[in-house]
Motif scaffolding. Structure first.
Motif, PDB file in Angstrom:
ATOM      1  N   VAL A  39      82.129 104.265  35.640  1.00  0.00           N
ATOM      2  CA  VAL A  39      82.785 105.299  35.522  1.00  0.00           C
ATOM      3  C   VAL A  39      82.037 106.382  34.776  1.00  0.00           C
ATOM      4  N   SER A  40      81.617 107.343  35.494  1.00  0.00           N
ATOM      5  CA  SER A  40      80.444 108.302  34.869  1.00  0.00           C
ATOM      6  C   SER A  40      81.337 109.540  34.033  1.00  0.00           C
ATOM      7  N   LYS A  41      80.507 110.277  33.454  1.00  0.00           N
ATOM      8  CA  LYS A  41      81.368 111.411  32.609  1.00  0.00           C
ATOM      9  C   LYS A  41      82.472 110.889  32.080  1.00  0.00           C
ATOM     10  N   SER A  42      82.511 110.054  31.054  1.00  0.00           N
ATOM     11  CA  SER A  42      83.598 109.524  30.304  1.00  0.00           C
ATOM     12  C   SER A  42      84.092 110.423  29.336  1.00  0.00           C
ATOM     13  N   GLU A  43      83.546 111.605  29.162  1.00  0.00           N
ATOM     14  CA  GLU A  43      83.975 112.474  28.159  1.00  0.00           C
ATOM     15  C   GLU A  43      84.957 113.390  28.931  1.00  0.00           C
ATOM     16  N   MET A  44      85.378 113.334  30.048  1.00  0.00           N
ATOM     17  CA  MET A  44      86.186 114.121  30.729  1.00  0.00           C
ATOM     18  C   MET A  44      87.631 113.247  30.726  1.00  0.00           C
ATOM     19  N   GLU A  45      88.465 113.925  30.780  1.00  0.00           N
ATOM     20  CA  GLU A  45      89.985 113.442  31.001  1.00  0.00           C
ATOM     21  C   GLU A  45      90.275 112.793  32.187  1.00  0.00           C
ATOM     22  N   GLY A  46      90.885 111.646  31.979  1.00  0.00           N
ATOM     23  CA  GLY A  46      91.307 110.798  32.855  1.00  0.00           C
ATOM     24  C   GLY A  46      90.484 109.774  33.131  1.00  0.00           C
ATOM     25  N   ALA A  47      89.129 109.508  32.393  1.00  0.00           N
ATOM     26  CA  ALA A  47      88.093 108.559  32.585  1.00  0.00           C
ATOM     27  C   ALA A  47      88.873 107.147  32.226  1.00  0.00           C
ATOM     28  N   GLU A  48      89.582 107.015  31.353  1.00  0.00           N
ATOM     29  CA  GLU A  48      90.151 105.756  30.931  1.00  0.00           C
ATOM     30  C   GLU A  48      91.160 105.277  32.133  1.00  0.00           C
ATOM     31  N   GLU A  49      91.902 106.377  32.442  1.00  0.00           N
ATOM     32  CA  GLU A  49      92.762 105.760  33.573  1.00  0.00           C
ATOM     33  C   GLU A  49      92.207 105.462  34.846  1.00  0.00           C
ATOM     34  N   LEU A  50      90.967 106.166  34.975  1.00  0.00           N
ATOM     35  CA  LEU A  50      90.450 105.599  36.183  1.00  0.00           C
ATOM     36  C   LEU A  50      89.659 104.304  36.172  1.00  0.00           C
ATOM     37  N   ARG A  51      89.193 104.053  34.929  1.00  0.00           N
ATOM     38  CA  ARG A  51      88.600 102.766  34.699  1.00  0.00           C
ATOM     39  C   ARG A  51      89.598 101.593  34.844  1.00  0.00           C
ATOM     40  N   GLN A  52      90.810 101.852  34.288  1.00  0.00           N
ATOM     41  CA  GLN A  52      91.925 100.735  34.476  1.00  0.00           C
ATOM     42  C   GLN A  52      92.177 100.456  35.893  1.00  0.00           C
ATOM     43  N   ALA A  53      92.423 101.758  36.510  1.00  0.00           N
ATOM     44  CA  ALA A  53      92.939 101.559  38.084  1.00  0.00           C
ATOM     45  C   ALA A  53      91.606 100.986  38.931  1.00  0.00           C
ATOM     46  N   LEU A  54      90.518 101.112  38.645  1.00  0.00           N
ATOM     47  CA  LEU A  54      89.372 100.480  39.386  1.00  0.00           C
ATOM     48  C   LEU A  54      89.405  98.898  39.063  1.00  0.00           C
ATOM     49  N   ALA A  55      89.544  98.623  37.934  1.00  0.00           N
ATOM     50  CA  ALA A  55      89.739  97.279  37.248  1.00  0.00           C
ATOM     51  C   ALA A  55      90.892  96.601  37.922  1.00  0.00           C
ATOM     52  N   ASP A  56      91.950  97.184  38.120  1.00  0.00           N
ATOM     53  CA  ASP A  56      93.010  96.378  38.626  1.00  0.00           C
ATOM     54  C   ASP A  56      92.827  96.456  40.157  1.00  0.00           C
ATOM     55  N   ALA A  57      92.205  97.354  41.081  1.00  0.00           N
ATOM     56  CA  ALA A  57      92.117  97.165  42.312  1.00  0.00           C
ATOM     57  C   ALA A  57      91.089  96.449  42.937  1.00  0.00           C
ATOM     58  N   ILE A  98      80.352 105.519  30.976  1.00  0.00           N
ATOM     59  CA  ILE A  98      79.061 106.065  30.519  1.00  0.00           C
ATOM     60  C   ILE A  98      79.392 107.444  30.466  1.00  0.00           C
ATOM     61  N   SER A  99      78.639 108.055  29.400  1.00  0.00           N
ATOM     62  CA  SER A  99      78.350 109.398  29.303  1.00  0.00           C
ATOM     63  C   SER A  99      77.027 109.889  29.488  1.00  0.00           C
ATOM     64  N   ALA A 100      76.535 110.663  30.309  1.00  0.00           N
ATOM     65  CA  ALA A 100      75.078 110.967  30.207  1.00  0.00           C
ATOM     66  C   ALA A 100      74.762 112.105  29.203  1.00  0.00           C
ATOM     67  N   LEU A 101      76.075 112.882  29.003  1.00  0.00           N
ATOM     68  CA  LEU A 101      76.186 114.091  28.030  1.00  0.00           C
ATOM     69  C   LEU A 101      75.870 113.396  26.811  1.00  0.00           C
TER      70      LEU A 101
END
Length: 402
Positions: A281-299, A307-310
């Protein structure tokens, strides 16, 4: 200019014609035939060479013609053969027959080469027709025409790791942060117009090649968007790093985007669907990154990195994991080369997981240290040489060395 697909026309050289001549000199009766043979035509050779990074040299010149052989002459002089012409291409170039569409040769490694168009044979002079029943032959043959062929040169980048994902997922930014490559970066889709390569160095002697593939979209395998033109560049990558951003600029669902890209890879090449993958999951500094990580792991049931390139979050951990997996695959390829009958997929499971060192071949002694004369010295000259004793000592010495 980056060029990864060109069509060229190749013409090998024609063989030289044979000569018909008779020796006529004063005071030399019955000189006989002395016509030489024609020289062979030059061939065209394709060779993969390090330092050649693109097919741009073939973009503005579509026809290549090799030199022809010289005709034979009198006094038994054969014609000079044509000098073969080498055309240098980047490693990873596939040569395809333009008329029938089949692959002629895959120049995957530096130094790989083959004759793509063979030159014609030279003609025979009348001297070669001389026999006991034909003392004065008046026969000769013409040189053969060289081969002509239309080929398509298609470059597939050789990279250890391929970055895939939707446009604006952060692939070029990640490449610029962990390598010295400087791809174009902007806040609009399809910024990357061609694949970019970078070398990631970890330590003194550990590195891998990372390829940034232009953004893929749904329908890319059918020719929609720009990514379909460069899907072939991920075919050689042994590992895929799939970037998913939490808030796409087009408002699409990130989870749907992930499955869409996976589907396009499988439709383009079924083996890509089974390729080893690191989900990020890129751009982890944005909102919703943790929720997306959990959704991808479950799916998917896979470990998902953030990660965050920033701000550099997670970059070192990602590089180390990639390096570990790349090293395991390299070890597997070394074992597969040693055992050519075993496919790479079977050998991978046999490689020890905690071993980063490639198996070393047994050390071999040079002949003068392992043969029957290994014990010769100033104190043991040849006249005092005992063959049986020397053989026993050299055999035990060779066993200790291995």
């Amino acid at each position: 200019m980056f060029v990864d697909r060109v069509r060229i026309e190749l013409h090998a050289g024609k063989g030289g014609d044979g000569c018909m001549s008779f020796r006529r000199e004063k005071f030399v009766p019955r000189g006989g035939p002395d016509g030489g043979d024609g020289g062979e035509g030059a061939s065209l050779i394709l060779e993969a060479r390090d330092g050649v990074n693109s097919l741009a040299a073939f973009a503005n010149r579509r026809m290549y013609r090799a030199t022809k052989g010289q005709p034979g002459q009198g006094s038994m002089r054969n014609g000079r053969r044509g000098r073969d012409q080498r055309l240098f291409v980047p490693p990873g170039t596939t040569v395809i027959d333009a008329d029938n569409g089949f692959v002629i040769k895959d120049l995957a490694e530096p130094g790989d080469q083959f004759v793509v168009a063979r030159g014609g044979k030279g003609g025979r002079g009348n001297a070669s027709f001389k026999s006991s029943t034909n003392r004065a032959p008046r026969d000769k043959t013409m040189g053969e025409m060289g081969e002509s062929r239309d080929v398509i040169l298609e470059l597939k980048s050789i990279a250890d790791v391929g970055l895939v994902g939707m446009p604006n997922a952060g692939k070029s930014t990640l490449l610029s942060r962990i390598t010295s490559a400087r791809p174009e970066i902007a806040d609009y889709p399809f910024t990357t117009k061609h694949p970019n390569l970078g070398i990631v160095e970890i330590g003194i002697e550990r590195s891998f090649v990372l390829a940034d593939i232009p953004g893929l979209i749904e329908g890319a395998s059918e020719g929609i968007g720009l990514g379909h033109e460069f899907l072939r560049h991920v075919e050689r990558a042994g590992l895929l790093v799939h970037l998913v951003e939490p808030a796409p600029t087009d408002g699409t669902d990130p989870l749907h985007n992930y499955h869409a890209i996976r589907s396009e890879l499988t439709q383009y090449d079924a083996s890509l669907g089974d390729r080893e993958e690191i989900l990020v999951v890129s751009k982890s500094e944005m909102e919703g990154a943790e929720e997306l990580r959990q959704a991808l792991a479950d799916a998917t049931g896979k470990q998902v990195r953030m990660i965050s390139a920033l701000n550099g979050e997670g970059l070192d951990e990602l590089k180390n994991e990639i390096m570990e997996r790349v090293q395991k695959r390299r070890n597997a390829l070394l074992v597969a080369k040693a055992n050519k009958n075993a496919p790479v997929a079977e050998v991978v499971s046999e490689v020890v997981s905690d071993s980063d060192e490639a198996p070393k071949p047994p050390r071999r002694l040079p002949p003068h240290l392992s043969g029957a004369t290994a014990m010769l010295s100033d104190a043991n000259p040849p006249r005092d040489f005992d063959l049986e004793t020397s053989l026993e000592k050299s055999k035990s010495k060779s066993e200790d060395a291995t």
